[in-house]
Structure formats: structure tokens, C-alpha cells
Design a protein around this motif. Sequence first.
Motif, PDB file in Angstrom:
ATOM      1  N   TYR A 230      26.956  11.961 -35.027  1.00  0.00           N
ATOM      2  CA  TYR A 230      26.668  10.877 -34.097  1.00  0.00           C
ATOM      3  C   TYR A 230      25.354  10.219 -34.485  1.00  0.00           C
ATOM      4  CZ  TYR A 230      30.289  12.533 -30.984  1.00  0.00           C
ATOM      5  OH  TYR A 230      31.483  12.896 -30.453  1.00  0.00           O
ATOM      6  N   PHE A 231      25.353   8.890 -34.528  1.00  0.00           N
ATOM      7  CA  PHE A 231      24.131   8.173 -34.873  1.00  0.00           C
ATOM      8  C   PHE A 231      23.111   8.204 -33.746  1.00  0.00           C
ATOM      9  CE2 PHE A 231      27.042   5.811 -37.778  1.00  0.00           C
ATOM     10  CZ  PHE A 231      26.445   6.236 -38.939  1.00  0.00           C
ATOM     11  N   GLN A 232      23.551   8.514 -32.554  1.00  0.00           N
ATOM     12  CA  GLN A 232      22.681   8.470 -31.388  1.00  0.00           C
ATOM     13  C   GLN A 232      21.652   9.590 -31.406  1.00  0.00           C
ATOM     14  OE1 GLN A 232      24.894   8.830 -27.782  1.00  0.00           O
ATOM     15  NE2 GLN A 232      23.718   7.243 -26.794  1.00  0.00           N
ATOM     16  N   THR A 233      21.922  10.710 -32.064  1.00  0.00           N
ATOM     17  CA  THR A 233      21.026  11.847 -32.034  1.00  0.00           C
ATOM     18  C   THR A 233      19.935  11.813 -33.087  1.00  0.00           C
ATOM     19  OG1 THR A 233      22.493  13.100 -33.475  1.00  0.00           O
ATOM     20  CG2 THR A 233      22.838  13.329 -31.113  1.00  0.00           C
ATOM     21  N   PHE A 234      19.979  10.824 -33.971  1.00  0.00           N
ATOM     22  CA  PHE A 234      18.976  10.760 -35.020  1.00  0.00           C
ATOM     23  C   PHE A 234      17.692  10.122 -34.482  1.00  0.00           C
ATOM     24  CE2 PHE A 234      22.853  10.223 -37.792  1.00  0.00           C
ATOM     25  CZ  PHE A 234      22.957  11.576 -37.993  1.00  0.00           C
ATOM     26  N   ASN A 235      16.579  10.667 -34.895  1.00  0.00           N
ATOM     27  CA  ASN A 235      15.297  10.110 -34.493  1.00  0.00           C
ATOM     28  C   ASN A 235      14.803   9.212 -35.619  1.00  0.00           C
ATOM     29  OD1 ASN A 235      12.915   9.531 -33.303  1.00  0.00           O
ATOM     30  ND2 ASN A 235      12.174  11.642 -33.199  1.00  0.00           N
ATOM     31  N   VAL A 236      14.545   7.962 -35.297  1.00  0.00           N
ATOM     32  CA  VAL A 236      14.131   6.991 -36.312  1.00  0.00           C
ATOM     33  C   VAL A 236      12.690   7.226 -36.753  1.00  0.00           C
ATOM     34  CG1 VAL A 236      13.898   4.513 -36.760  1.00  0.00           C
ATOM     35  CG2 VAL A 236      15.743   5.335 -35.333  1.00  0.00           C
TER      36      VAL A 236
END
Length: 95
Positions: free
Chosen positions: A87-93
Motif C-alpha cells: 500500500y502506498f499509504q503506509t510509506f513515509n515520504v
Amino acid sequence: MLMLNFVFFFMYFVGLYVFSSKRKHLLLMLLSLEFIVLSIFVNLFIYLSMFGYEYYFSMVFMVVSVCEGALGLSILVLMIRTHGNDYFQTFNVLW
């Protein structure tokens, strides 16, 4: 022949809709990209057979699409190994 073209355009736009609606899940995005490539390949194959051209370009197209699929799967495996999910939502930018 018009109905056949409509079916392949419908397949293409369904793939685009799924690609745009499931943008947070990488596996579903890769599957929809493969569906789009498959619909383009079948449409290209029918176009080439209708006009009597050679099928060499369709073979090159399939080689490129297989390489694209292998690259996408390798990125998916790398993301699952490092982050645990896709999921892309769990990545911290900011990291």
C-alpha cells in the motif's frame, strides 16, 4: 468488425478505470496495466491480420510488455520485503 473494436476499446477503458481507482494498491495497479497491454495487443493483432501485415511488431510488443511486467513484479517484491505490504499509504515520504 465495429462491434469487435468496441469490445477492445471497452476493455481498454475498463483497465484505465481500474488503474485510476486502485491507485493505492500496487498489485492491482500492475494487474490493470497488464490488462491494458493485453487489450492493446489483441487489438493490434486483429488490425495486423485484417490488413495482411506481418506479425513481427506484435512479437516485439509482447517482449516489451513481458519485460514491463517482470520489472513491475520485481519492484513489488522489493517493496514487500522492505515495507511489509504494497500500500502506498503506509510509506513515509520524509524518511
